[in-house]
Design a protein around this motif. Structure first.
Motif, mmCIF file in Angstrom:
data_model
loop_
_atom_site.group_PDB
_atom_site.id
_atom_site.type_symbol
_atom_site.label_atom_id
_atom_site.label_comp_id
_atom_site.label_asym_id
_atom_site.label_seq_id
_atom_site.Cartn_x
_atom_site.Cartn_y
_atom_site.Cartn_z
ATOM 1 N N ALA A 73 1.298 -1.497 -0.056
ATOM 2 C CA ALA A 73 -0.089 0.124 0.072
ATOM 3 C C ALA A 73 0.521 1.235 -0.135
ATOM 4 O O ALA A 73 2.340 1.217 0.426
ATOM 5 N N GLN A 74 0.232 1.856 -1.093
ATOM 6 C CA GLN A 74 1.357 3.345 -0.588
ATOM 7 C C GLN A 74 0.303 4.611 -0.097
ATOM 8 O O GLN A 74 -1.606 4.409 -0.232
ATOM 9 N N ALA A 75 1.083 5.513 0.065
ATOM 10 C CA ALA A 75 0.306 6.726 0.729
ATOM 11 C C ALA A 75 -1.543 7.226 -0.471
ATOM 12 O O ALA A 75 -2.201 7.523 0.432
ATOM 13 N N GLY A 76 -1.665 7.251 -1.593
ATOM 14 C CA GLY A 76 -2.367 7.337 -2.093
ATOM 15 C C GLY A 76 -3.393 6.286 -2.259
ATOM 16 O O GLY A 76 -4.790 6.569 -2.350
ATOM 17 N N ASP A 77 -2.980 5.279 -1.803
ATOM 18 C CA ASP A 77 -4.178 4.049 -1.152
ATOM 19 C C ASP A 77 -4.811 4.352 -0.305
ATOM 20 O O ASP A 77 -6.082 3.947 -0.084
ATOM 21 N N VAL A 78 -4.218 4.849 1.282
ATOM 22 C CA VAL A 78 -4.423 5.018 2.070
ATOM 23 C C VAL A 78 -5.895 6.465 1.897
ATOM 24 O O VAL A 78 -6.968 6.715 2.452
ATOM 25 N N ALA A 79 -5.498 7.316 1.022
ATOM 26 C CA ALA A 79 -5.486 8.504 0.623
ATOM 27 C C ALA A 79 -7.325 8.172 0.218
ATOM 28 O O ALA A 79 -8.313 8.570 0.275
ATOM 29 N N ASP A 80 -6.879 7.325 -0.868
ATOM 30 C CA ASP A 80 -8.751 7.143 -1.549
ATOM 31 C C ASP A 80 -9.327 5.983 -0.766
ATOM 32 O O ASP A 80 -10.258 6.136 -1.074
ATOM 33 N N TRP A 81 -9.024 5.344 0.341
ATOM 34 C CA TRP A 81 -9.519 4.641 1.495
ATOM 35 C C TRP A 81 -10.149 5.525 2.270
ATOM 36 O O TRP A 81 -11.443 4.928 2.615
ATOM 37 N N LEU A 82 -9.595 6.474 2.627
ATOM 38 C CA LEU A 82 -10.035 7.412 3.655
ATOM 39 C C LEU A 82 -10.995 8.637 2.376
ATOM 40 O O LEU A 82 -11.503 10.134 3.332
ATOM 41 N N ALA A 83 -11.002 8.681 1.985
ATOM 42 C CA ALA A 83 -11.649 9.785 0.791
ATOM 43 C C ALA A 83 -12.418 10.417 1.804
ATOM 44 O O ALA A 83 -12.466 11.807 1.032
ATOM 45 N N ASP A 84 -14.301 9.319 2.100
ATOM 46 C CA ASP A 84 -14.778 10.135 2.426
ATOM 47 C C ASP A 84 -14.256 11.699 3.361
ATOM 48 O O ASP A 84 -15.246 11.354 3.826
ATOM 49 N N PHE A 85 -13.265 11.790 4.057
ATOM 50 C CA PHE A 85 -13.527 12.409 5.712
ATOM 51 C C PHE A 85 -11.635 12.848 5.350
ATOM 52 O O PHE A 85 -10.860 13.718 5.843
ATOM 53 N N ARG A 86 -11.707 13.626 3.881
ATOM 54 C CA ARG A 86 -10.837 14.990 3.364
ATOM 55 C C ARG A 86 -9.947 14.573 3.597
ATOM 56 O O ARG A 86 -8.827 15.638 4.141
ATOM 57 N N VAL A 87 -9.185 13.499 3.165
ATOM 58 C CA VAL A 87 -8.153 12.998 3.491
ATOM 59 C C VAL A 87 -7.186 13.343 2.145
ATOM 60 O O VAL A 87 -7.593 12.331 1.049
ATOM 61 N N VAL A 88 -5.907 14.307 1.644
ATOM 62 C CA VAL A 88 -5.112 14.362 0.089
ATOM 63 C C VAL A 88 -3.526 13.316 0.942
ATOM 64 O O VAL A 88 -3.403 12.836 2.525
ATOM 65 N N PRO A 89 -3.238 12.655 -0.084
ATOM 66 C CA PRO A 89 -1.759 11.386 -0.622
ATOM 67 C C PRO A 89 -0.745 12.601 1.230
ATOM 68 O O PRO A 89 -0.341 11.781 1.615
ATOM 69 N N ALA A 90 -0.635 13.796 0.610
ATOM 70 C CA ALA A 90 0.089 14.766 2.149
ATOM 71 C C ALA A 90 -0.169 14.943 2.602
ATOM 72 O O ALA A 90 0.966 14.355 4.207
ATOM 73 N N ASP A 91 -1.355 13.577 3.429
ATOM 74 C CA ASP A 91 -2.134 14.117 4.948
ATOM 75 C C ASP A 91 -1.297 12.657 5.354
ATOM 76 O O ASP A 91 -1.761 11.728 6.844
ATOM 77 N N VAL A 92 -1.047 11.216 4.425
ATOM 78 C CA VAL A 92 -0.372 10.185 5.452
ATOM 79 C C VAL A 92 0.969 10.027 5.182
ATOM 80 O O VAL A 92 1.554 10.768 4.547
ATOM 81 N N THR A 93 1.005 9.796 6.340
ATOM 82 C CA THR A 93 2.880 9.490 6.783
ATOM 83 C C THR A 93 2.931 7.663 6.604
ATOM 84 O O THR A 93 2.683 7.227 7.258
ATOM 85 N N MET A 94 3.545 7.095 5.475
ATOM 86 C CA MET A 94 3.797 5.736 5.639
ATOM 87 C C MET A 94 4.746 4.938 6.892
ATOM 88 O O MET A 94 5.752 6.070 6.621
ATOM 89 N N ASP A 95 4.385 4.596 7.077
ATOM 90 C CA ASP A 95 5.452 3.740 8.336
ATOM 91 C C ASP A 95 6.411 2.933 8.076
ATOM 92 O O ASP A 95 6.398 1.639 6.929
#
Length: 592
Positions: free
Chosen positions: A233-255
């Motif tokens: 999974a990449q940041a874009g995948d997480v952002a798409d999964w949480l798109a209903d909550f106004r999340v964009v890839p820049a909000d995601v930090t992959m550990d």
């Protein structure tokens, strides 16, 4: 006992007389000295304490009367009298230290009073402890449904952004709160039993006071930690999964873990805490592909640490270090060695040094390659220096690419970008025993466990491969590993497949295509043959049926199908390929 008849050989005569005045601390010192210097005296004191002193042998734990009684008996060689205050079945104690029966009774009474105070309900507020960390207000409301508790009456307690396993519940009346405590205390939510005690409005209000946002920004924002992500999974995948909550890839930090590889966790920043709360309530334990994801509140320290790890991985360490992220080369890499050669303009050398260490460490998983590396070390006079990190860059280059050309015959610098065929290098010959070249082999990673050979052929249809050129990889138990391999007519075709099909999807999973060795292909072929022995001639269909049986509805459909055909054997491995295919065709693409 001591005295004329019982004194031990090593006994100091200074202890034959009791200290004057009966001072307690003098008695303590005297008895301690007796214990250390006279074996018989030590045993006599132990028997005396066992009989009258509740087994406590430390003289400091007893009163002066208790100590004086023993010392007088020991000095005279007589049996000690029963201490004052001693009752049969109890122990001798008092204000100065004995843990007597009166002390035990007093402590028990205090404990019972505290316990009774917790059960005496004087307000409609109850405190619940021992809750599962994943519990929700709705689940607690259902647990206390008979006592008119609604989700908005529940306050979940968090500490440092994490669930504490505690909650406060406000009932409609004190009577309902008392009934709830009596009926539900010690009952279970999931696998955890719940401890319910009486509480107060002030304690509830303190627990519900707003604290600084877990993200540490203090602006009403919040961060959540996601656990259980697919490693691909990449940041874009997480952002798409949480798109209903106004999340964009820049909000995601992959550990990432200590080796720089994906850890399966990510941290997501929400600009509004309401969005974070809604995501927690709606998306917790929902699926991303075939994995279900758990959501937790994250503290500022956790987010900061993950960001630092991610930045360190992207920067690749020191110097001009590029790279970072997950390496797709055959052997992997090792970013922690990237700063070994220094900084400044030597970033490329740092990268090469780290990559060679990672490659040589990775290839030692093969016994033959490991023996070749050790033989090389021994030939260089570096016996017992088998850790590649202890070698120089030149030494690693000589092993991986082959010895350098003769400088006298050519002043040109030899290239370091591909394998040479000089001497005993590269580590693996390019040609395998089957006549195939490594460049023709491609590894497909992230295959769905329901995938079949036919699905692979369809996925690779632009290249015209058939069932003899693709294979699924199986574990020893016959289950799929999630990998597959394909052999292409030429190396150019294999590279074109990687360029065109990498991260394309099979079902709901996107697939990574990587170069690999022919030996991996041959190993997968052997695993497929072993799977046929365990699972019959159609291991891929067998695994699909077994995956369907993971749901109750799917299991019932399979049993009904077998019974309708007159079969009493429900193991898919015991049925023919045609029978399994008929079953799969009959259920279509249901959500099993």
């Amino acid at each position: 006992w001591g005295g004329e008849g019982g004194g031990g050989g090593g006994y100091n005569s200074n202890y034959d007389q009791a200290p004057g005045g009966g001072d307690r601390w003098v008695l303590v010192d005297s008895i301690k000295g007796l214990q250390s210097k006279n074996r018989d005296g030590k045993f006599a004191w132990g028997d005396y304490c066992k009989k009258y002193g509740n087994g406590l042998r430390d003289p400091e734990k007893h009163t002066a009367d208790f100590l004086q009684n023993f010392w007088d008996a020991w000095s005279s060689g007589a049996e000690p009298r029963t201490p004052r205050g001693y009752t049969n079945g109890g122990s001798f104690g008092g204000r100065d230290g004995g843990r007597g029966r009166s002390h035990t009774r007093s402590r028990s009474r205090r404990k019972r009073r505290r316990s009774q105070d917790k059960r005496d309900v004087t307000t409609p507020v109850l405190k619940l402890g021992g809750l599962p960390f994943s519990v929700t207000a709705q689940e607690i409301s259902e647990f206390l449904y008979d006592f008119s508790v609604l989700p908005e009456d529940v306050i979940l307690v968090h500490r440092d952004g994490r669930p504490s396993g505690e909650a406060f519940v406000t009932c409609v009346t004190v009577e309902l709160a008392s009934e709830a405590l009596q009926a539900k205390n010690g009952k279970y939510i999931g696998t955890r039993y719940v401890d319910i005690i009486a509480s107060s409005e002030s304690e509830r209000d303190r627990a519900s006071q707003p604290k600084e946002a877990p993200s540490g920004r203090g602006d009403g924002s919040m961060s959540l930690r996601l656990r259980g992500l697919p490693f691909s999974a990449q940041a874009g995948d997480v952002a798409d999964w949480l798109a209903d909550f106004r999340v964009v890839p820049a909000d995601v930090t992959m550990d990432v873990n200590i080796e720089g590889r994906p850890s399966g966790e990510a941290f997501v920043y929400f600009r509004h805490s309401d969005d974070a709360e809604a995501a927690m309530a709606r998306m917790n334990k929902e699926r991303m592909g075939s994995r279900y994801i758990e959501l937790f509140r994250a503290s500022a320290d956790e987010v900061k640490s993950a960001s630092q790890r991610a930045r360190g991985q992207r920067s690749g360490g020191g110097g001009g270090g590029g790279g970072g992220g997950y390496s797709s080369n055959t052997w992997g890499s090792n970013d922690k060695y990237r700063s070994r050669s220094g900084g400044g303009g030597r970033g490329n050398r740092d990268d090469e040094f780290a990559d060679l260490i990672g490659k040589i460490k990775g290839m030692q998983k093969d016994p033959e390659a490991k023996a070749r590396w050790r033989s090389y070390c021994d030939s260089k006079g570096m016996s017992h220096m088998y850790d590649p990190a202890r070698h120089s860059l030149q030494s690693l280059q000589d092993f991986w690419y082959g010895p350098p050309p003769d400088v006298s015959s050519s002043r040109r610098r030899r290239p370091r970008t591909r394998s040479r065929s000089r001497g005993s290098s590269p580590v693996y010959p390019r040609e395998s025993s089957s006549g195939l070249d490594d460049s023709q082999c491609v590894k497909l990673r992230g295959i769905p466990f329901s995938c079949t050979t036919n699905d692979l052929i369809i996925f690779l249809s632009p290249f015209g491969l058939d069932e003899t050129q693709v294979t699924l990889d199986y574990q020893k138990g016959g289950r799929l590993t999630g990998d597959a391999f394909a052999i292409f007519p030429t190396g150019a075709e294999a590279q074109r497949a990687i360029d065109e099909l990498n991260r394309k999807e099979i079902g709901s999973r996107y697939i990574e295509l990587l170069p690999c060795r022919v030996r991996e292909w041959e190993k997968a072929l052997r695993s497929a043959e072993d799977a046929k022995i365990k699972l019959g001639n159609a291991p891929d269909l067998t695994n699909r049926v077994k995956n369907i049986q993971k749901s109750k509805e799917g299991t019932q459909k399979w049993w009904d199908f077998c019974k309708a055909a007159g079969h009493t054997k429900f193991d898919p491995a015991g049925h023919s390929e045609a029978f399994l295919q008929d079953f799969l065709d009959s259920i279509g693409s249901g959500p099993y």
